[in-house]
Design an enzyme around this catalytic site. Structure first.
Site, PDB file in Angstrom:
ATOM      1  N   ARG A   1      -0.591  -9.175  13.040  1.00 34.14           N
ATOM      2  CA  ARG A   1      -1.156  -8.128  12.171  1.00 34.14           C
ATOM      3  C   ARG A   1      -2.003  -8.739  11.061  1.00 34.14           C
ATOM      4  O   ARG A   1      -3.030  -8.188  10.682  1.00 34.14           O
ATOM      5  CB  ARG A   1      -0.033  -7.272  11.587  1.00 34.14           C
ATOM      6  CG  ARG A   1       0.536  -6.294  12.608  1.00 34.14           C
ATOM      7  CD  ARG A   1       1.892  -5.770  12.203  1.00 34.14           C
ATOM      8  NE  ARG A   1       1.874  -5.003  10.985  1.00 34.14           N
ATOM      9  CZ  ARG A   1       2.944  -4.765  10.241  1.00 34.14           C
ATOM     10  NH1 ARG A   1       4.130  -5.244  10.598  1.00 34.14           N
ATOM     11  NH2 ARG A   1       2.858  -4.061   9.137  1.00 34.14           N
TER      12      ARG A   1
ATOM     13  N   ARG B   1      11.896  -6.037   4.445  1.00 35.62           N
ATOM     14  CA  ARG B   1      11.601  -4.599   4.405  1.00 35.62           C
ATOM     15  C   ARG B   1      12.558  -3.817   5.286  1.00 35.62           C
ATOM     16  O   ARG B   1      12.912  -4.223   6.386  1.00 35.62           O
ATOM     17  CB  ARG B   1      10.174  -4.336   4.881  1.00 35.62           C
ATOM     18  CG  ARG B   1       9.933  -2.829   5.027  1.00 35.62           C
ATOM     19  CD  ARG B   1       8.515  -2.458   4.994  1.00 35.62           C
ATOM     20  NE  ARG B   1       7.762  -2.982   6.108  1.00 35.62           N
ATOM     21  CZ  ARG B   1       6.479  -2.741   6.271  1.00 35.62           C
ATOM     22  NH1 ARG B   1       5.816  -2.025   5.397  1.00 35.62           N
ATOM     23  NH2 ARG B   1       5.853  -3.245   7.313  1.00 35.62           N
TER      24      ARG B   1
ATOM     25  N   ARG C   1      11.465  -2.199  10.914  1.00 38.41           N
ATOM     26  CA  ARG C   1      10.407  -1.622  11.745  1.00 38.41           C
ATOM     27  C   ARG C   1      10.125  -2.508  12.952  1.00 38.41           C
ATOM     28  O   ARG C   1      10.159  -3.725  12.849  1.00 38.41           O
ATOM     29  CB  ARG C   1       9.124  -1.492  10.914  1.00 38.41           C
ATOM     30  CG  ARG C   1       8.797  -0.066  10.552  1.00 38.41           C
ATOM     31  CD  ARG C   1       7.735   0.036   9.512  1.00 38.41           C
ATOM     32  NE  ARG C   1       6.460  -0.573   9.903  1.00 38.41           N
ATOM     33  CZ  ARG C   1       5.354  -0.493   9.174  1.00 38.41           C
ATOM     34  NH1 ARG C   1       5.376   0.159   8.014  1.00 38.41           N
ATOM     35  NH2 ARG C   1       4.241  -1.063   9.557  1.00 38.41           N
TER      36      ARG C   1
ATOM     37  N   LYS D   1       0.832  -1.214   0.000  1.00 37.80           N
ATOM     38  CA  LYS D   1       0.000   0.000   0.000  1.00 37.80           C
ATOM     39  C   LYS D   1       0.862   1.256   0.000  1.00 37.80           C
ATOM     40  O   LYS D   1       0.642   2.169  -0.776  1.00 37.80           O
ATOM     41  CB  LYS D   1      -0.912   0.042   1.247  1.00 37.80           C
ATOM     42  CG  LYS D   1      -1.860  -1.122   1.364  1.00 37.80           C
ATOM     43  CD  LYS D   1      -2.775  -0.982   2.580  1.00 37.80           C
ATOM     44  CE  LYS D   1      -2.053  -1.046   3.921  1.00 37.80           C
ATOM     45  NZ  LYS D   1      -1.389  -2.319   4.211  1.00 37.80           N
TER      46      LYS D   1
ATOM     47  N   ARG E   1      -9.623   1.253   8.367  1.00 42.01           N
ATOM     48  CA  ARG E   1      -9.149  -0.090   8.668  1.00 42.01           C
ATOM     49  C   ARG E   1     -10.179  -0.906   9.409  1.00 42.01           C
ATOM     50  O   ARG E   1      -9.932  -2.057   9.737  1.00 42.01           O
ATOM     51  CB  ARG E   1      -7.946   0.050   9.565  1.00 42.01           C
ATOM     52  CG  ARG E   1      -6.695  -0.487   8.957  1.00 42.01           C
ATOM     53  CD  ARG E   1      -5.684  -0.418  10.052  1.00 42.01           C
ATOM     54  NE  ARG E   1      -4.523  -1.148   9.742  1.00 42.01           N
ATOM     55  CZ  ARG E   1      -3.477  -0.662   9.100  1.00 42.01           C
ATOM     56  NH1 ARG E   1      -3.499   0.538   8.602  1.00 42.01           N
ATOM     57  NH2 ARG E   1      -2.426  -1.408   8.944  1.00 42.01           N
TER      58      ARG E   1
HETATM   59  P1  AP5 Z   1       4.868  -1.666   1.798  1.00 44.27           P
HETATM   60  O1  AP5 Z   1       4.585  -0.789   0.631  1.00 44.27           O
HETATM   61  O2  AP5 Z   1       5.643  -1.109   2.920  1.00 44.27           O
HETATM   62  O3  AP5 Z   1       3.516  -2.351   2.296  1.00 44.27           O
HETATM   63  P2  AP5 Z   1       2.307  -1.763   3.114  1.00 44.27           P
HETATM   64  O4  AP5 Z   1       1.082  -2.431   2.603  1.00 44.27           O
HETATM   65  O5  AP5 Z   1       2.323  -0.269   3.120  1.00 44.27           O
HETATM   66  O6  AP5 Z   1       2.697  -2.373   4.523  1.00 44.27           O
HETATM   67  P3  AP5 Z   1       2.587  -1.806   5.979  1.00 44.27           P
HETATM   68  O7  AP5 Z   1       3.235  -2.844   6.848  1.00 44.27           O
HETATM   69  O8  AP5 Z   1       3.107  -0.413   6.078  1.00 44.27           O
HETATM   70  O9  AP5 Z   1       1.077  -1.850   6.178  1.00 44.27           O
HETATM   71  P4  AP5 Z   1       0.369  -1.918   7.489  1.00 44.27           P
HETATM   72  O10 AP5 Z   1      -1.014  -1.729   6.990  1.00 44.27           O
HETATM   73  O11 AP5 Z   1       0.570  -3.091   8.339  1.00 44.27           O
HETATM   74  O12 AP5 Z   1       1.093  -0.772   8.315  1.00 44.27           O
HETATM   75  P5  AP5 Z   1       0.713   0.747   8.609  1.00 44.27           P
HETATM   76  O13 AP5 Z   1       1.962   1.522   8.550  1.00 44.27           O
HETATM   77  O14 AP5 Z   1      -0.456   1.188   7.828  1.00 44.27           O
HETATM   78  O15 AP5 Z   1       5.577  -2.986   1.231  1.00 44.27           O
HETATM   79  C1  AP5 Z   1       6.051  -3.993   2.114  1.00 44.27           C
HETATM   80  C2  AP5 Z   1       7.427  -4.499   1.644  1.00 44.27           C
HETATM   81  O16 AP5 Z   1       7.284  -5.206   0.419  1.00 44.27           O
HETATM   82  C3  AP5 Z   1       8.434  -3.376   1.360  1.00 44.27           C
HETATM   83  O17 AP5 Z   1       9.707  -3.796   1.715  1.00 44.27           O
HETATM   84  C4  AP5 Z   1       8.309  -3.167  -0.169  1.00 44.27           C
HETATM   85  O18 AP5 Z   1       9.514  -2.675  -0.722  1.00 44.27           O
HETATM   86  C5  AP5 Z   1       7.991  -4.573  -0.648  1.00 44.27           C
HETATM   87  N1  AP5 Z   1       7.090  -4.602  -1.786  1.00 44.27           N
HETATM   88  C6  AP5 Z   1       6.017  -3.785  -2.037  1.00 44.27           C
HETATM   89  N2  AP5 Z   1       5.407  -4.150  -3.179  1.00 44.27           N
HETATM   90  C7  AP5 Z   1       6.087  -5.240  -3.665  1.00 44.27           C
HETATM   91  C8  AP5 Z   1       5.922  -6.070  -4.820  1.00 44.27           C
HETATM   92  N3  AP5 Z   1       4.948  -5.866  -5.706  1.00 44.27           N
HETATM   93  N4  AP5 Z   1       6.816  -7.096  -4.974  1.00 44.27           N
HETATM   94  C9  AP5 Z   1       7.820  -7.311  -4.070  1.00 44.27           C
HETATM   95  N5  AP5 Z   1       8.021  -6.547  -2.958  1.00 44.27           N
HETATM   96  C10 AP5 Z   1       7.165  -5.521  -2.763  1.00 44.27           C
HETATM   97  O19 AP5 Z   1       0.236   0.591  10.137  1.00 44.27           O
HETATM   98  C11 AP5 Z   1       1.097   0.179  11.157  1.00 44.27           C
HETATM   99  C12 AP5 Z   1       0.329   0.047  12.456  1.00 44.27           C
HETATM  100  O20 AP5 Z   1      -0.237   1.327  12.809  1.00 44.27           O
HETATM  101  C13 AP5 Z   1      -0.877  -0.905  12.425  1.00 44.27           C
HETATM  102  O21 AP5 Z   1      -0.511  -2.232  12.691  1.00 44.27           O
HETATM  103  C14 AP5 Z   1      -1.771  -0.293  13.507  1.00 44.27           C
HETATM  104  O22 AP5 Z   1      -1.331  -0.660  14.785  1.00 44.27           O
HETATM  105  C15 AP5 Z   1      -1.536   1.204  13.358  1.00 44.27           C
HETATM  106  N6  AP5 Z   1      -2.510   1.843  12.455  1.00 44.27           N
HETATM  107  C16 AP5 Z   1      -2.251   2.474  11.270  1.00 44.27           C
HETATM  108  N7  AP5 Z   1      -3.380   2.946  10.723  1.00 44.27           N
HETATM  109  C17 AP5 Z   1      -4.383   2.619  11.573  1.00 44.27           C
HETATM  110  C18 AP5 Z   1      -5.794   2.816  11.554  1.00 44.27           C
HETATM  111  N8  AP5 Z   1      -6.407   3.440  10.528  1.00 44.27           N
HETATM  112  N9  AP5 Z   1      -6.508   2.331  12.606  1.00 44.27           N
HETATM  113  C19 AP5 Z   1      -5.935   1.697  13.615  1.00 44.27           C
HETATM  114  N10 AP5 Z   1      -4.607   1.470  13.702  1.00 44.27           N
HETATM  115  C20 AP5 Z   1      -3.839   1.921  12.681  1.00 44.27           C
END
Ligand code: AP5
Ligand code: ZN
Length: 214
Positions: free
Chosen positions: A171, A127, A160, A13, A88
Site C-alpha cells: 500500500r 491499529r 483489518r 486521515k 487517490r
Molecule cells: P488512521 O486514522 O486509521 O489512518 P488512515 O490514514 O485513515 O489510514 P487508512 O489505512 O485507513 O488509509 P488508507 O488510505 O490506506 O485506507 P482506506 O481505508 O482509505 O490511523 C492509523 C492508525 O494510527 C490508527 O490505529 C490510529 O489510531 C493511529 N493514529 C492516527 N493518528 C495518530 C497519531 N498522530 N499518532 C499516533 N497514532 C495515530 O482504503 C483502503 C483500501 O481501499 C485501499 O488500499 C484501496 O484498495 C481502497 N480504496 C479506498 N479509496 C480508494 C480510492 N479512492 N481509489 C481506489 N481505491 C480506494
C-alpha cells in the site's frame, strides 16, 4: 467547508477526518469505509473491491468516481464535506473537479498529513477497527477503554485484513506511485495545507483547526 484529506495509508486521515467533520458539522466521506461496508454486506461492488484491497492495490478509478460524485449530490453535502481516501489518483482528482464544476463549486483545502514511512509500519501494527461501526483505535496511541471492545457501540475490535505487514508495504509503494502526485496537483491549485502527522493525535487536530479557523 469543502475539504480533502491526503496522506499515506495510516497517516491518520480517518482519525482526523472524523474529528474535523464533527467540529465543522459536515459529512465525512471515506471511500475506504464505503468499500468496507460493501464487503460486509457482500454486494457486487464489495466483492470486486475486496480483490484489490486485500492485495494492497487501488480499486479501479471507474468503480469509485461515480460513487463519490453521487454522494456529493445528496442534501447533507450542501453545507460542505470532508473527503477521506479520495481522490487517490490524478484521474480521480480530475473527475472530482468535473463533478464540482457541475455543482458550480470547488474545494477549499486539501490537507496533507505528513508521516514518514517508518512510522506508518509501526502504527498499522497497533491499529484495531470496530466490526460494527468502523471506529478506529490504536493499542498504544488511542486505546479503547475495554480491551478489544468499541467505546461507542461495544462492537468487537479486529485487525483489518489489509493491515498485514506485507500488504502495508504494498500500500505504501502504491501510495508513492499513484497518490503522492496529488500533493503537487493541489499545490498547483494553491489549496494545499501540510501538517506534521507524527505528533500526537490532539496536536494534529489542533494544527488543522488553527489553519482552517475555529
Ligand atoms: P488512521 O486514522 O486509521 O489512518 P488512515 O490514514 O485513515 O489510514 P487508512 O489505512 O485507513 O488509509 P488508507 O488510505 O490506506 O485506507 P482506506 O481505508 O482509505 O490511523 C492509523 C492508525 O494510527 C490508527 O490505529 C490510529 O489510531 C493511529 N493514529 C492516527 N493518528 C495518530 C497519531 N498522530 N499518532 C499516533 N497514532 C495515530 O482504503 C483502503 C483500501 O481501499 C485501499 O488500499 C484501496 O484498495 C481502497 N480504496 C479506498 N479509496 C480508494 C480510492 N479512492 N481509489 C481506489 N481505491 C480506494
Ligand atoms: Zn463500534
Amino acid at each position: 467547508m469543502k475539504l480533502i484529506m491526503l496522506g499515506a495509508p495510516g497517516a491518520g486521515k480517518g482519525t482526523q477526518a472524523k474529528r474535523i467533520a464533527e467540529k465543522y458539522d459536515i459529512p465525512h466521506i471515506s471511500t475506504g469505509d464505503i468499500f468496507r461496508a460493501n464487503i460486509k454486506k457482500e454486494t457486487q461492488l464489495g466483492l470486486k473491491a475486496k480483490e484489490y484491497m486485500d492485495k494492497g492495490l487501488l480499486v479501479p478509478d471507474e468503480l469509485v468516481v461515480d460513487i463519490v460524485a453521487d454522494r456529493l449530490l445528496e442534501d447533507d453535502c450542501k453545507k460542505g464535506f470532508i473527503l477521506d481516501g479520495f481522490p487517490r489518483t490524478i484521474p480521480q482528482a480530475e473527475s472530482l473537479d468535473e463533478a464540482l464544476a457541475k455543482m458550480d463549486t470547488k474545494m477549499d483545502y486539501a490537507i496533507n498529513i505528513d508521516v514518514p514511512d517508518e512510522n506508518i509500519v509501526r502504527r498499522m501494527s497497533g491499529r484495531r477497527a470496530c466490526v460494527k461501526c468502523g471506529a478506529t483505535y490504536h493499542l498504544k496511541y488511542s486505546a479503547p477503554k475495554k480491551e478489544n471492545v468499541c467505546d461507542t457501540c461495544e462492537g468487537e475490535l479486529i485487525i483489518r485484513d489489509d493491515d498485514q505487514p506485507e500488504t502495508v508495504q504494498k500500500r505504501l509503494s502504491v501510495y508513492h506511485k499513484q497518490t503522492r502526485p496529488l500533493i503537487d496537483y493541489y499545490q498547483g491549485k494553491n489549496i494545499l495545507i501540510t501538517v506534521d502527522g507524527t505528533v500526537d493525535i490532539d496536536k494534529v487536530t489542533e494544527s488543522i483547526i488553527d489553519i482552517l479557523g475555529a
